[in-house]
Design an enzyme around this catalytic site. Structure first.
Site, short mmCIF file in Angstrom:
data_model
loop_
_atom_site.label_atom_id
_atom_site.label_comp_id
_atom_site.label_asym_id
_atom_site.label_seq_id
_atom_site.Cartn_x
_atom_site.Cartn_y
_atom_site.Cartn_z
N SER A 210 0.84 -1.19 0.00
CA SER A 210 0.00 0.00 0.00
C SER A 210 0.88 1.25 0.00
CB SER A 210 -0.96 -0.04 1.19
OG SER A 210 -1.99 0.91 1.05
N GLU A 326 -9.05 -5.70 -4.43
CA GLU A 326 -8.43 -4.61 -3.67
C GLU A 326 -9.43 -3.55 -3.20
OE1 GLU A 326 -5.36 -4.08 -2.69
OE2 GLU A 326 -4.09 -5.44 -3.85
N HIS A 418 -7.59 -5.73 -0.01
CA HIS A 418 -6.34 -5.01 0.27
C HIS A 418 -5.72 -5.48 1.59
CE1 HIS A 418 -3.71 -1.61 -0.47
NE2 HIS A 418 -3.93 -1.13 0.74
#
Length: 519
Positions: A210, A326, A418
């Site tokens: 990320s 995601e 995610h």
């Protein structure tokens, strides 16, 4: 300098008997002094300073050298988390501006040849995160053959405030990228010290997820980071158009024109402005607003997206990938993801491109709107960025690889969103993560082992291929191949290609108008 050389020589003397004895002693001599960690098959040293505490007059300045110490410093506990609002889950550490520390895990026995080094940079949207989360424990990766290092860096207003007053006092006439400069300082510390822990300073691979992945993608474009790492693993990156220094300075000046007055404020009062000083980007897929690095002309000389498109990046082995869904983590709550809201979001976010994206991510009712919204936001934010990085790297680095992570714990729906690959990568499936999942099963543990070994092989050789994998093809823009880590490990190609093409055209057109303007 003489003092540092003396300590380096002492480290060499210390390790001669340690090798002969199997490396049992958890005392290591660094360039700043001796530290004692915790002993075991994998030894660990935590909370090691790599820079001076950025407090008082050092708030919003580049990281400065840490002071050395005499005697043996305790290194059995994580350092403070960098100052931030409480974030997702607790690490158990205190929040403080005095937070610039690293942690190291290394298996015994350590050998003179040195093991490959994996350096982890955490995510957290540049406003949160810490190396102290239990899911980031480096013990299993270290047991698999790497020396593992994690680091803390400044986040939020403490890490990314640009201001005319800060730029004026800077010899480099820049401000705002203190979090990235922390990462660079930590990498320099690692280069200088990792051999004392049994690591090879010439085989350093950074990996992050990320905002940590975005940090790595940006560092690869920075002249200040050249030569500090030899490989990169980029998990779920974003590649946004960044604000320029003038735009970011204007945002910072809105808080106060007096930088001395801002330095005198309490950390807690500054947190109240943690997300309201950074200029909005020229385009944004996710409905988030948070601070981030900027194009300052010093740490980041140009837009990272443009650098990848032009191939202006060092040729180092790169592994980049995403998770299957995601976008789900960032969706509005279920009752607000209606068909009407989805269509409004597409129009408001993508304007003239909305009809094309509607065809690629269709929805006919509220139920299908939620899945379409998740796919579109995930592809537009993470998958398109990962593909852009892979394309840019593969133009001049044949050792570029892409992956797709598709297995949820116990293979139960929904598919992973995610951050959910992290516990597989670290082998920390038994500790709470950022999303709720059941107890892992034997298949989860086998997949975790395969992924850990691939990450360590990549750090060792620049090629992740090996036992447990089908042949992992090098990336080629023409075919867009990837390896899928799922219930089955298999290859695939050109996933969601038409949708990603539409996003790329949108971003290219949007960014022709220049970076973000002042708020």
């Amino acid at each position: 300098m003489k003092w540092m050389l003396v300590h380096a020589c002492l480290a060499c003397l210390l390790w001669t008997p340690a090798f002969a004895a199997g490396g049992q002693d958890p005392i290591v001599i660094t360039t700043l002094g001796a530290i004692r960690g915790t002993d075991g098959i994998v030894q660990a040293w935590k909370g090691i300073p790599y820079a001076a505490p950025p407090v008082g007059a050092l708030r919003w300045r580049p990281p400065q050298p840490a002071a050395g110490w005499t005697g043996v410093r305790d290194a059995t506990r994580f350092g403070n988390d960098c100052m931030q609002a409480p974030w997702i889950v607790s690490s158990g550490q205190a929040f403080s501006e005095d937070c610039l520390t690293v942690n190291v895990w290394a298996a015994k026995p350590r050998t003179p040849a040195g093991r490959p080094v994996l350096v982890f940079i955490y995510g957290g949207a540049f406003i949160g995160g810490t190396s102290g989360y239990p899911i980031y424990d480096g013990e299993r990766l270290a047991a698999d053959g790497a020396v593992v290092v994690s680091l803390n860096y400044r986040v939020g207003i403490f890490g990314f405030l640009a201001h005319p007053g800060l730029t004026a006092e800077s010899p480099m006439h820049a401000s705002g990228n203190y979090g990235l400069l922390d990462q660079i300082a930590a990498l320099r510390w690692i280069k200088a010290n990792v051999s004392a822990f049994g690591g090879d300073p010439h085989r350093v691979t950074v990996f992050g997820e990320s905002a940590g992945a975005a940090s790595i993608a940006m560092l690869m474009t920075s002249p200040l980071a050249r030569g500090l790492f030899e490989g990169a693993i980029i998990e779920s990156p974003v590649l946004p158009q960044l604000a320029t220094l003038p735009a970011a300075e204007a945002g910072g000046a809105r808080l106060s024109t007096d930088i001395a007055a801002l330095r005198a404020r309490s950390a807690q009062s500054l947190l109240e402005h943690n997300t309201d000083f950074y200029p909005l980007p020229a385009s944004s897929v996710l409905t988030l607003s948070f601070p981030a690095p900027i194009v300052d002309g010093y740490c980041l000389p140009a837009q990272p997206r443009a650098a990848y498109a032009a191939g202006r990046i060092p040729a180092i082995p790169t592994l980049v990938g995403i998770n299957a869904d995601e976008g789900r983590m960032f969706l509005p709550e279920a009752g607000k993801t209606t068909l009407h809201a989805y269509r409004d979001w597409l129009q408001a976010t993508f304007g003239k491109s909305a009809p094309t994206l509607t065809l690629q991510y269709p929805a006919t009712d509220d139920a299908s709107a939620r899945s379409a919204w998740s796919a579109a936001s995930g592809d537009g934010t993470f998958a398109e960025a990962a593909r852009s990085i892979a394309r840019g790297m593969s133009r001049h680095e044949p050792r570029t690889y892409a992956y797709l992570f598709t297995r949820s714990v116990q293979d139960l729906p929904p598919v992973p969103t995610h951050s959910e690959e992290l516990q597989f990568v670290f082998g920390t499936l038994d500790v709470p993560g950022f999303t709720g999942r059941p107890t892992p099963d034997a298949a989860d543990r086998r997949l975790s082992e395969v992924m850990r070994h691939a990450w360590v092989r990549f750090a060792a050789t620049g090629n992740p291929n090996g036992a447990g994998l089908v042949a992992w093809p090098a990336y080629a823009a023409a075919t867009d191949p990837y390896l899928e880590f799922g219930t089955e490990i298999r290859t695939g190609a050109a996933r969601h290609a038409l949708g990603l093409d539409a996003f790329t055209r949108f971003f290219d057109a949007a960014h022709q108008g220049g970076p973000a303007a002042a708020p």
